[in-house]
Design an enzyme around this catalytic site. Structure first.
Site, PDB file in Angstrom:
ATOM      1  N   TYR A   1      19.264   7.826   5.781  1.00  0.00           N
ATOM      2  CA  TYR A   1      19.866   7.996   4.458  1.00  0.00           C
ATOM      3  C   TYR A   1      21.258   8.638   4.507  1.00  0.00           C
ATOM      4  CZ  TYR A   1      15.075   7.194   2.888  1.00  0.00           C
ATOM      5  OH  TYR A   1      13.829   6.661   2.672  1.00  0.00           O
ATOM      6  N   THR A   2      21.628   9.228   5.625  1.00  0.00           N
ATOM      7  CA  THR A   2      22.894   9.967   5.691  1.00  0.00           C
ATOM      8  C   THR A   2      23.914   9.221   6.549  1.00  0.00           C
ATOM      9  OG1 THR A   2      22.116  11.247   7.596  1.00  0.00           O
ATOM     10  CG2 THR A   2      21.714  12.177   5.413  1.00  0.00           C
TER      11      THR A   2
END
Length: 658
Positions: A140-141
């Site tokens: 997600y990052t």
């Protein structure tokens, strides 16, 4: 039954001699050989290859991650998914994706663990000041290298550092990163090895660069005047103790005390805590305050909550009416992690050997290492320029007769003979002839060749300058100082942790009367409260042992039946009432299990003496000054003799008859 009869015969067939030989071999193996052969390699691996940082300020896990990101082009390019970076890093660091990602999280700007972060992050990377705020999964990052990483890799392609094989010998990785500033002091680092540990606090980048430049100019300079104290990414206040700081700078060991920063909002009657010590978390603070409220030790707070949001950390305390914020905060500093200490242990690997060093010694080691890096860079540049000069000198020979060169190439029947014929025709070597042979047809003109050969004089001058620099330690150090100044100007930031002079905390002083019961309950009552109160309350079967008029700032000596004395101040106890039982001294002062109070006295200026009476009929007189300490020690052992049972203790302020 048949099987049972055959069992003795089977046993006889066993080679007993072989079994006895095995047994003897096992019994004769010394335990020292097992430890040396099995445990020592593990211990050395943890110390040298995992937990202790090196002179560039990185552990192997940090170095492998950053170098992988550099090779991925993430210094100048855009961000990529963290999962992609983690996967690529496993080519150098085979410790699993979770461990690699956790390393990246700590280096990221979003986590706020470092004053000068190395990873430009996007997404939820958690917060160093929160125990429960988990970082998002790597899918997600996104991340890339922060611009300051240019200072880590500036000279890496100039043979400034050694390269070694990775774990499976499929690619090379740098043994160290050629940092242009003392990152070992700038980046906070903690590691627990086998039999040793390292705990390095961060310092301000600008101050470190200035201090290093000052040391290079004068090794006897006062570092504390340029770099007064550590700087922490979470800010807060540092209670400055000059003697303790000087000891840390000299030995690399010691502790610094940190305190939260807060402000009082009159509108709303609340306190906002917006910076906390680097060593604690918001959850730990709230838990401790809640514990004190439940125990009835703090009655001034009506509510406490975490209001941290995108604008930053904020803990809010709602106050009850009439509460003085300063007094409450002093109480919280004494009782909660809002005031904490950072234990320094500057343990660093130097040439593969762990060493605990002071700040001055670290700067000295870094300067020596950086000097070698710069020298290697200059050698590399000199070699490259010499090679180029050599080629241009061959090209200058061609300038004498371009037509001849063309004729030689055109009249040579075999391609393999072109280079040898040029060598013979112009008296140049093979490298020069190869360079000439590779010139494009469009460049075989006087303008191109003249322009190139004009570089010869400039190159010769540059090489001479490099040789002069290589032969002068002073010039090399001047280069290092110039790089330090450039880093400080480009990446330097203001100090986050405010330095506060460590003045002794003023204890409010006012008249009080103290009461101690036979079972060890302690009460401190003000004159106003005493006038309004009725009869003193005690537990059933208990009664008054000792009472005395004194002041809130007075010291107490509490003697126990285990030959120990505990020191306290009246101010450590809350003001009470006659209707309350009071504080139980064994619990309040942390007595050992089964230990009870034998006597309580007020030593004053420690000018009197103590008289001890024992069951064997003997008495001992001990000067009160024997129990006086310069440090804030709370417990003293061996307060009196243990050869006979204690029957009585008397405080003698002057000579009296007993």
């Amino acid at each position: 039954m048949a099987r049972k009869k055959k069992e003795p015969e089977l046993k006889k067939n066993i080679d007993t001699a072989h079994v006895e030989g095995l047994r003897a071999e096992v019994l004769e193996q010394p335990i020292t050989d097992t430890l040396t052969g099995n445990y020592m390699p593990y211990a050395m691996s943890v110390i040298v290859s995992r937990a202790i940082p090196e002179i560039d300020g990185f552990k192997p896990s940090h170095r492998k991650l950053l170098y992988t990101m550099y090779k991925m082009g993430l210094l100048n390019g855009g961000r990529t998914k963290s999962a992609n970076i983690v996967g690529q890093t496993m080519r150098l660091n085979p410790h699993g994706d979770a461990a690699i990602y956790e390393t990246m999280v700590r280096l990221a700007r979003g986590n706020e663990a470092l004053l000068t972060p190395f990873v430009d992050s996007k997404g939820n990377f958690g917060k160093v000041y929160s125990r429960d705020m988990a970082y998002a999964a790597s899918r997600y990052t996104e991340a890339k290298l922060d611009p300051i990483c240019a200072e880590l890799f500036r000279d890496i392609d100039s043979e400034t550092v050694d390269f070694v094989d990775n774990y499976d010998n499929t690619m090379l990785e740098p043994a160290l990163l050629p940092t242009t500033y003392p990152n070992v002091l700038v980046s906070a680092n903690m590691g627990i090895a086998v039999g040793m540990a390292s705990n390095i606090c961060g310092f301000n980048l600008r101050e470190v660069c200035k201090a290093t430049a000052a040391w290079i100019g004068n090794p006897e300079c006062d570092l504390l005047s340029v770099m007064p104290a550590p700087d922490f990414s979470t800010g807060g206040e540092l209670l400055y103790d000059a003697a303790e700081m000087a000891e840390i700078y000299r030995t690399g060991r010691g502790s610094v005390r940190l305190r939260a920063r807060w402000r009082y909002q009159k509108e709303g009657n609340l306190i906002e805590i917006y910076e906390i010590p680097y060593t604690t978390t918001t959850e730990a603070i709230i838990d401790k305050v809640s514990e004190l409220i439940k125990a009835g030790k703090i009655r001034e707070i009506s509510d406490m909550r975490d209001e941290t949001d995108l604008s930053g950390l904020k803990l809010t305390i709602d106050l009850k009416r009439g509460v003085e914020p300063d007094k409450l905060m002093q109480k919280l500093f004494r009782s909660t992690p809002l005031q904490d200490s950072f234990a320094c242990n500057f343990n660093i690997l130097i040439a593969g050997m762990p060493r605990v060093m002071g700040v001055r010694e670290i700067i000295e080691e870094w300067t020596a290492w950086r000097t070698e890096c710069v020298r290697r860079r200059l050698f590399f540049q000199k070699r490259k320029k010499s090679e180029k000069l050599h080629l241009l000198q061959g090209l200058r020979q061609i300038l004498l007769d371009i037509d001849k060169a063309i004729r030689i190439i055109r009249e040579t029947e075999s391609e393999a003979e072109v280079v040898p014929n040029l060598m013979i025709g112009f008296g140049i070597d093979e490298v020069q002839a190869e360079f000439v042979a590779e010139i494009k047809l469009r460049n075989i003109n006087k303008e191109y060749i003249l322009r190139r050969t004009q570089e010869v004089d400039a190159l010769a001058a540059e090489i001479a300058e490099l040789e002069k620099t290589l032969g002068s330690e002073k010039r090399i150090r001047r280069l290092i100082v110039q790089e330090l100044d450039a880093v400080a100007a480009k990446y330097g930031t203001d100090r986050r942790t405010v330095i506060v002079e460590d003045a002794a905390e003023e204890t409010p002083d006012y008249p009080v009367t103290i009461f101690v019961s036979r079972e060890g309950y302690f009460k401190k009552i003000t004159p106003q409260s005493l006038r309004m109160s009725g009869e003193q309350r005690f537990k059933e079967g208990d009664g008054l042992r000792f009472s005395c008029e004194t002041t809130n700032a007075a010291e107490l000596l509490v003697f126990s039946d285990r030959c120990q004395v505990y020191k306290a101040r009246c101010a450590d106890f809350d003001d009470g009432k006659a209707s309350l039982l009071g504080d139980y001294l064994p619990t309040k002062l942390g007595f050992d299990e089964g230990e009870s109070v034998a006597a309580v006295c007020l030593p004053g200026d420690y000018s009197g003496s103590m008289l001890f009476l024992f069951a064997n009929g003997k008495a001992a007189r001990v000067e009160l000054s024997a129990y006086q300490t310069k440090s804030n020690r709370r417990k003293l052992t061996g307060a009196y003799s243990d050869r006979s049972e204690l029957r009585g203790i008397f405080l003698l302020q002057e000579d009296v008859q007993l």
